[in-house]
Write a protein that holds these residues in place. Sequence first.
Motif, mmCIF file in Angstrom:
data_model
loop_
_atom_site.group_PDB
_atom_site.id
_atom_site.type_symbol
_atom_site.label_atom_id
_atom_site.label_comp_id
_atom_site.label_asym_id
_atom_site.label_seq_id
_atom_site.Cartn_x
_atom_site.Cartn_y
_atom_site.Cartn_z
ATOM 1 N N ILE A 25 46.820 69.504 37.353
ATOM 2 C CA ILE A 25 46.110 69.479 38.553
ATOM 3 C C ILE A 25 44.770 69.390 38.528
ATOM 4 O O ILE A 25 44.153 68.350 39.159
ATOM 5 C CB ILE A 25 46.444 70.587 39.586
ATOM 6 C CG1 ILE A 25 48.019 70.719 39.962
ATOM 7 C CG2 ILE A 25 45.747 70.636 40.754
ATOM 8 C CD1 ILE A 25 48.511 71.834 40.682
ATOM 9 N N GLY A 26 44.157 70.037 37.533
ATOM 10 C CA GLY A 26 42.740 70.153 37.471
ATOM 11 C C GLY A 26 42.317 68.853 36.933
ATOM 12 O O GLY A 26 41.240 67.944 37.252
ATOM 13 N N LEU A 27 42.859 68.411 35.651
ATOM 14 C CA LEU A 27 42.554 67.043 35.350
ATOM 15 C C LEU A 27 42.873 65.796 36.059
ATOM 16 O O LEU A 27 42.178 64.967 36.081
ATOM 17 C CB LEU A 27 43.258 66.819 33.689
ATOM 18 C CG LEU A 27 42.725 67.488 32.754
ATOM 19 C CD1 LEU A 27 43.554 67.479 31.375
ATOM 20 C CD2 LEU A 27 41.536 67.172 32.383
ATOM 21 N N THR A 28 44.027 65.846 36.646
ATOM 22 C CA THR A 28 44.329 64.796 37.600
ATOM 23 C C THR A 28 43.352 64.554 38.622
ATOM 24 O O THR A 28 42.981 63.500 38.911
ATOM 25 C CB THR A 28 45.773 64.940 38.177
ATOM 26 O OG1 THR A 28 46.783 65.167 37.256
ATOM 27 C CG2 THR A 28 46.202 63.970 39.177
ATOM 28 N N LEU A 29 42.961 65.642 39.201
ATOM 29 C CA LEU A 29 42.022 65.771 40.420
ATOM 30 C C LEU A 29 40.799 65.068 39.951
ATOM 31 O O LEU A 29 40.056 64.260 40.534
ATOM 32 C CB LEU A 29 41.698 66.850 41.114
ATOM 33 C CG LEU A 29 43.118 67.541 41.838
ATOM 34 C CD1 LEU A 29 42.599 68.860 42.488
ATOM 35 C CD2 LEU A 29 43.216 66.518 42.916
ATOM 36 N N GLY A 30 40.246 65.664 38.683
ATOM 37 C CA GLY A 30 38.976 65.127 38.215
ATOM 38 C C GLY A 30 38.909 63.669 37.738
ATOM 39 O O GLY A 30 38.105 63.189 37.844
ATOM 40 N N LEU A 31 40.089 63.256 37.140
ATOM 41 C CA LEU A 31 40.229 61.885 36.845
ATOM 42 C C LEU A 31 40.392 61.078 37.916
ATOM 43 O O LEU A 31 39.718 59.895 38.030
ATOM 44 C CB LEU A 31 41.442 61.538 36.037
ATOM 45 C CG LEU A 31 41.333 62.324 34.422
ATOM 46 C CD1 LEU A 31 42.711 62.092 33.574
ATOM 47 C CD2 LEU A 31 40.363 61.488 33.543
ATOM 48 N N THR A 32 41.113 61.343 38.959
ATOM 49 C CA THR A 32 41.042 60.604 40.143
ATOM 50 C C THR A 32 39.990 60.494 40.957
ATOM 51 O O THR A 32 39.451 59.337 41.347
ATOM 52 C CB THR A 32 42.088 61.402 41.195
ATOM 53 O OG1 THR A 32 43.454 61.119 40.731
ATOM 54 C CG2 THR A 32 42.557 60.359 42.429
ATOM 55 N N CYS A 33 39.029 61.642 40.980
ATOM 56 C CA CYS A 33 37.896 61.480 41.758
ATOM 57 C C CYS A 33 36.702 60.503 40.980
ATOM 58 O O CYS A 33 36.095 59.712 41.591
ATOM 59 C CB CYS A 33 37.062 62.894 41.867
ATOM 60 S SG CYS A 33 38.167 63.850 43.058
ATOM 61 N N CYS A 34 36.802 60.823 39.703
ATOM 62 C CA CYS A 34 35.845 59.757 38.739
ATOM 63 C C CYS A 34 36.228 58.603 38.755
ATOM 64 O O CYS A 34 35.556 57.632 38.908
ATOM 65 C CB CYS A 34 36.256 60.463 37.283
ATOM 66 S SG CYS A 34 35.095 59.455 36.067
ATOM 67 N N ALA A 353 47.745 63.416 33.189
ATOM 68 C CA ALA A 353 47.019 63.221 34.161
ATOM 69 C C ALA A 353 46.641 61.934 34.536
ATOM 70 O O ALA A 353 46.441 61.453 35.865
ATOM 71 C CB ALA A 353 45.820 64.285 34.067
ATOM 72 N N PHE A 354 46.429 60.962 33.632
ATOM 73 C CA PHE A 354 46.228 59.754 33.847
ATOM 74 C C PHE A 354 46.973 59.001 34.719
ATOM 75 O O PHE A 354 46.737 57.951 35.830
ATOM 76 C CB PHE A 354 45.749 58.618 32.437
ATOM 77 C CG PHE A 354 45.762 57.443 32.605
ATOM 78 C CD1 PHE A 354 44.303 56.918 33.020
ATOM 79 C CD2 PHE A 354 46.567 56.485 32.395
ATOM 80 C CE1 PHE A 354 43.971 55.683 33.284
ATOM 81 C CE2 PHE A 354 46.432 55.185 32.437
ATOM 82 C CZ PHE A 354 45.097 54.636 32.884
ATOM 83 N N GLY A 355 48.367 59.090 34.208
ATOM 84 C CA GLY A 355 49.270 58.404 35.231
ATOM 85 C C GLY A 355 49.516 58.884 36.662
ATOM 86 O O GLY A 355 49.577 58.072 37.489
ATOM 87 N N LEU A 356 49.345 60.381 36.674
ATOM 88 C CA LEU A 356 49.444 60.903 38.153
ATOM 89 C C LEU A 356 48.000 60.412 38.783
ATOM 90 O O LEU A 356 48.135 60.345 39.848
ATOM 91 C CB LEU A 356 49.265 62.531 37.928
ATOM 92 C CG LEU A 356 50.609 63.108 37.205
ATOM 93 C CD1 LEU A 356 50.392 64.382 37.133
ATOM 94 C CD2 LEU A 356 51.781 62.617 38.243
ATOM 95 N N SER A 357 47.124 59.966 38.044
ATOM 96 C CA SER A 357 45.889 59.756 38.858
ATOM 97 C C SER A 357 45.837 58.467 39.413
ATOM 98 O O SER A 357 45.338 58.342 40.599
ATOM 99 C CB SER A 357 44.458 59.974 37.988
ATOM 100 O OG SER A 357 44.678 58.957 36.931
ATOM 101 N N LEU A 358 46.562 57.562 38.723
ATOM 102 C CA LEU A 358 46.852 56.150 39.224
ATOM 103 C C LEU A 358 47.821 56.109 40.501
ATOM 104 O O LEU A 358 47.598 55.396 41.466
ATOM 105 C CB LEU A 358 47.495 55.150 38.151
ATOM 106 C CG LEU A 358 46.977 54.915 36.873
ATOM 107 C CD1 LEU A 358 47.476 53.949 36.039
ATOM 108 C CD2 LEU A 358 45.383 54.311 37.233
ATOM 109 N N VAL A 359 48.716 57.145 40.274
ATOM 110 C CA VAL A 359 49.366 57.218 41.799
ATOM 111 C C VAL A 359 48.657 57.997 42.760
ATOM 112 O O VAL A 359 48.408 57.259 43.956
ATOM 113 C CB VAL A 359 50.554 58.370 41.421
ATOM 114 C CG1 VAL A 359 51.439 58.410 42.642
ATOM 115 C CG2 VAL A 359 51.297 57.630 40.287
ATOM 116 N N LEU A 360 47.837 59.032 42.651
ATOM 117 C CA LEU A 360 46.740 59.241 43.530
ATOM 118 C C LEU A 360 46.100 58.414 44.005
ATOM 119 O O LEU A 360 45.494 58.078 45.195
ATOM 120 C CB LEU A 360 45.912 60.322 42.909
ATOM 121 C CG LEU A 360 46.868 61.768 43.069
ATOM 122 C CD1 LEU A 360 45.882 62.801 42.773
ATOM 123 C CD2 LEU A 360 46.954 62.314 44.725
#
Length: 816
Positions: A25-34, A353-360
């Motif tokens: 969650i932390g990494l996904t949110l951080g990468l998504t925001c970035c 997290a990278f894959g989840l961030s693309l979804v987000l």
Amino acid sequence: MLRNYLKIAIRNLLQQKAFSVINSIGLTLGLTCCFLILLFVSHELSYDKFHEKADRIYRVTYNPKFAGVPTALVTLPTPAGPLIASSFPEVEQTARLFRRSASIEAKDGVAGRPDKYEEERFFFGDPAIFTIFTFSFLQGNPATALRDKFSVVITDKVAEKYFGSGNVLGKMLSLDGQYPMTVTGVIKALPDNSHVHIDLLANYETMFATISEDARQNLPQNWVISHSLTYVLLKPGQSAATVNARFPEFLLTHANERFAKDIVYALQPLTDIHLRSNLANEVEPTGRMDYVYIFIGVALITLLIACINFINLATARSLKRAREVGMRKVLGAAQTQLIGQFLGESLLLCLIAFGLSLVLISLLLPVLNHLTGKELTMAYLFGNRQLLLGFLGIALLTGVLAGSYPAFFVARFLPIQTLKGNFTSGKAKGGMLRQTLMVVQFTASVALIIGTIITYRQLRYVQEQPLGFNKDYVITIPFKSNNLNNIFDNPTDSLFTKLRSLKDVLRSNPQVEEVALSSGPLGLGGTRRGIVPEGFTRNDNLFATSLATDYDFIKAYGLQLVAGRAFSRAYGTDQAEAFIINESAVKQFKWGSPAQAIGKQLELEGKNGKVVGVVKDFHMESLQQPIEGLVMDINASMLSILSVKIRNQNIPQTLAFIEKQWDGFFPQKVFEYEFLDKDLARLYERDQRLGNIVAYFAVLAMFISCLGLYGLVVLVTQQRVREVGIRKVLGASVTSIVALFSLDFLKLILIAILIASPIAWYAMNGWLNGFAYRVAIDWWILVAAGLLVALIALLTVSIQSVRAALANPVKSLRTE
């Protein structure tokens, strides 16, 4: 071996589900925001780069320094463009663009559709515009499309709107109900990342045919008034600096001698316009490079917080694997193998997290577009291979950087000690580093929260600050093209006869309080014109903001007179020779007090008269600009806006009544209106968006920081389980144990607050300096932000520390 590492990594992620989920969650949110911010930044930096000759295209800026008041403008006098092309051998071509609003009607449009619209992106342009810029022609020939007067090129969207699908070449459009234009080309609409968007582009000479004879005579010779956007295409290998150096000579040769010495021209690179052009009269809202830097900083801070969160959680989890590491070392595992394994787990988690961030990102793009006013899509991301690979590289680099410390931390465990249950890593336990990282996390969180509070207070201040005039429930209706051509227009008597009749009809409605005419609405800026006040001469080159009004304007907007009187029909000479000025003009003209200014002589570009009244200062422009001198007069030729003050009851019915009357008096002009308060709010839209974005990311940064804090609390409680058990056996209460844990962390948070406060104060003070009228940064803002962060952190600490305090001490002493 890699396969074995992967199997172990997956097994450990599944075994430690809670840590894996929190880390993800932390990494996904951080990468998504970035990634979201970098997606926006990438789009901002791409403006106008799609033009094939972008590196050779420049816009000429105009900086008149009359009366020692420099004003940087993006529009030039009309004659400048063609003369630049013929006077500079470095210049390949020049082209002018002039924007105005226009009522456009299709003479042979699609049956059943509206055939008349008010077009805000209507331009007059030189034919060379198609040579300088890259347009995609769908119909017509770019070499001849604007060759003839009354020819017009339209976008595919406009063509479909008026004529439907199919060939539209040769079809007719009517400009303002009286000028027929022939469609000679259809172009694809310019992309979102263009500093200017054109829906309809008519031949530049057509403009002269639509204005008064006085304007046709004046504009080609006027070297003072800013009028047209002027673009220059340099020849290959030529330098803008060479052209800039020769501009003074050019102006002395061609411009009026009285003004030439106070005029500065300069070439501005096309790709700098959107982010590095804080100039007046921009054709569309621009961005700001300092905001881009702010967004990049927020992206890096958010990602940094996520990395710190990962480090703390991974370090906490590694203690549970100390015996595993010790056993592997005893069995011969090399330190590099252990490091490789733990780094592999980190990279695997980052790829997830990278894959989840693309979804987000796909889910949050509409939110980003709403916050930024953009129209970004996932197609833009996936169509930009470099950007997508850059995101993947950031994810992998994050995995390496965030996983390095835990990997080296675990690999340094001493096997004998760990097998005995002493979870140390040689000489250092890493406590100081973890505490430092937590301070960094909360420093960033506190700074973002302080920035959010100050931004909110400033924007609320400018929205609630009394402007000195009535802005609520005032609608503005343009009845002519609202542009500088109106300065020279000679409207017919029939126009103003209709307007006077319309005003009387509107006033008959009890929901209409007042109706007035002016050259523009208040609060949105005005035109600076040459003046000669009593005590000065023409050689002083004084300029002031001017505003043409009718007799009812001061009453309609509630302006306050501090001396003299308002314009009145009872005085037959007011239209010819009366002026009203503001308090700042009294100071600018050095006339002493407002009372002493009454009766003073004043000349406004050839119109001579005297001051009959002084109004209290009001904000003619946004609160980012100081109040300057203002001169108002009765000037029918410049009137272009109808202002209607309505009551706050039955608004839809009142608007319907106004539209019905308008259509009856002006069937050739599309009825369009704006509420003045909404127009004024748009002045701060860019700052409002900045504040919203910072607020969203401040909340996310705080959330991610709390995840990291939770991980650190878990680590500490694991290390002090035996201590907690002993304290409970000796009679310690749950409250005292929670306080024991909380105090340690609150000390770190206090350090973060002390570091963040001056940093945030310095940054926000610099932003507030962009406003002439601003709020103060009160001490309580810093305290409130610190207390908020401390409270949230305390709740986070309490969740885990209470669990540790409630644990059975007998069990912990037996097993630990």
